[in-house]
Design an enzyme around this catalytic site. Structure first.
Site, PDB file in Angstrom:
ATOM      1  N   ARG A  43       0.811  -1.213   0.000  1.00 60.46           N
ATOM      2  CA  ARG A  43       0.000   0.000   0.000  1.00 60.46           C
ATOM      3  C   ARG A  43       0.853   1.276   0.000  1.00 60.46           C
ATOM      4  O   ARG A  43       0.596   2.214  -0.747  1.00 60.46           O
ATOM      5  CB  ARG A  43      -0.907  -0.001   1.238  1.00 60.46           C
ATOM      6  CG  ARG A  43      -1.898  -1.158   1.308  1.00 60.46           C
ATOM      7  CD  ARG A  43      -3.127  -0.900   0.450  1.00 60.46           C
ATOM      8  NE  ARG A  43      -4.102  -1.958   0.559  1.00 60.46           N
ATOM      9  CZ  ARG A  43      -5.022  -2.042   1.516  1.00 60.46           C
ATOM     10  NH1 ARG A  43      -5.083  -1.113   2.446  1.00 60.46           N
ATOM     11  NH2 ARG A  43      -5.875  -3.040   1.544  1.00 60.46           N
ATOM     12  N   ASP A 152     -16.721   9.087   7.227  1.00 62.63           N
ATOM     13  CA  ASP A 152     -15.574   8.218   6.992  1.00 62.63           C
ATOM     14  C   ASP A 152     -14.318   9.041   7.231  1.00 62.63           C
ATOM     15  O   ASP A 152     -14.330  10.270   7.080  1.00 62.63           O
ATOM     16  CB  ASP A 152     -15.588   7.661   5.572  1.00 62.63           C
ATOM     17  CG  ASP A 152     -14.700   6.429   5.424  1.00 62.63           C
ATOM     18  OD1 ASP A 152     -15.233   5.300   5.501  1.00 62.63           O
ATOM     19  OD2 ASP A 152     -13.474   6.582   5.240  1.00 62.63           O
TER      20      ASP A 152
END
Length: 280
Positions: A43, A152
């Protein structure tokens, strides 16, 4: 980039991984066990390459230096997963429609309001599914004080969620009748939510492990597939905070692999494998 891109995992040391572990814990409460070392490389190396750093060390130095706040957000985004779909875990939406929404409608008819929170909304499939469930069971909901808070930690996915536009293939989980009722074609293979349903959700960026500028309580909170990233102490703190935001008789929906280990202490009673009710 001029040859500055990392050439492989040789540029990624145990010290680098440990620094990412500390950042993830401090910034978002995310617990990264040793088994996630390769995932972190996969990532984060993308961000290292994109910014043209010679190594993970120099990238992390930049992130933690004054002026690196924006990239710190990008790093946290890279460490979080946004896998979702419409009407994921259908039993939750069936329960919402048959148990919660009738109560909301009755409360609104008596002069009250209705509030539901999607606490990790990702790209929006969850809150829009909630909105469709509410509008199906309470067709006039948008004309009343009925709102869905959708939050979020990732500002990029919140922006996409707020747009309410999805490729046709991503709408496969929506029953055809509901898709026809609540969405319209954009003419390019995408569909968007249109009409009164758009008045229900409000989208905001929020870190669940930071302060919550939220007033009032909710009749239902969806917090699904989030605590799997946290250690036990962080989970228990979050469960308590969520319980505190539920009205008596309100419901907490959690992910299929999650459970509230401190339910009794939090004033919650398990009424189904992944559904908890706030005690009166």
């Amino acid at each position: 980039m001029n040859g500055l891109m990392p050439v492989g995992e040789s540029d990624y040391t145990d010290t680098d991984f440990q620094r990412v572990q500390r950042i993830a814990q401090a910034q978002a409460g995310i617990h990264l066990p040793a088994t996630k070392r390769a995932l972190v490389y996969s990532r984060v190396s993308r961000r290292v390459r994109e910014l043209g750093h010679a190594s993970f060390r120099t990238y992390l130095d930049f992130v933690q230096a004054p002026g690196g706040e924006g990239e710190m957000e990008k790093l946290v985004y890279a460490l979080t997963t946004n896998v979702t779909s419409f009407f994921r875990e259908k039993k939750h939406f069936e329960h919402l429609e048959t148990v919660v929404v009738p109560r909301l409608a009755a409360n609104i008819a008596a002069g009250g309001r209705g509030r539901v929170w999607s606490a990790a909304c990702s790209t929006g499939q969850e809150p829009w599914s909630i909105a469709m469930s509410i509008m199906t069971a309470f067709p006039d909901a948008a004309a009343h004080d009925m709102r869905i808070l959708a939050t979020d930690i990732n500002a990029d996915v919140v922006a996409r969620a707020a747009g309410g536009v999805y490729p046709d293939e991503e709408t496969e989980g929506i029953p055809a009748a509901r898709k026809a009722q609540f969405m319209e074609s954009c003419g390019d293979g995408d569909y968007r939510f249109a009409g009164p349903i758009g008045r229900l959700p409000a989208f905001r960026v929020l870190n669940l492990n930071a302060s919550w500028p939220i007033r009032g309580t909710f009749s239902a909170i969806f917090c699904r597939n989030v605590v799997i990233y946290f250690d036990e102490a962080t989970r228990e703190r979050l469960w308590q905070r969520l319980s505190d935001r539920l009205e008596p008789g309100g419901f907490l929906y959690v992910g299929h692999s999650e459970r509230v280990s401190c339910a009794t202490q939090c004033g919650l009673t398990q009424v189904a494998p992944t559904i908890y009710e706030k005690d009166d």
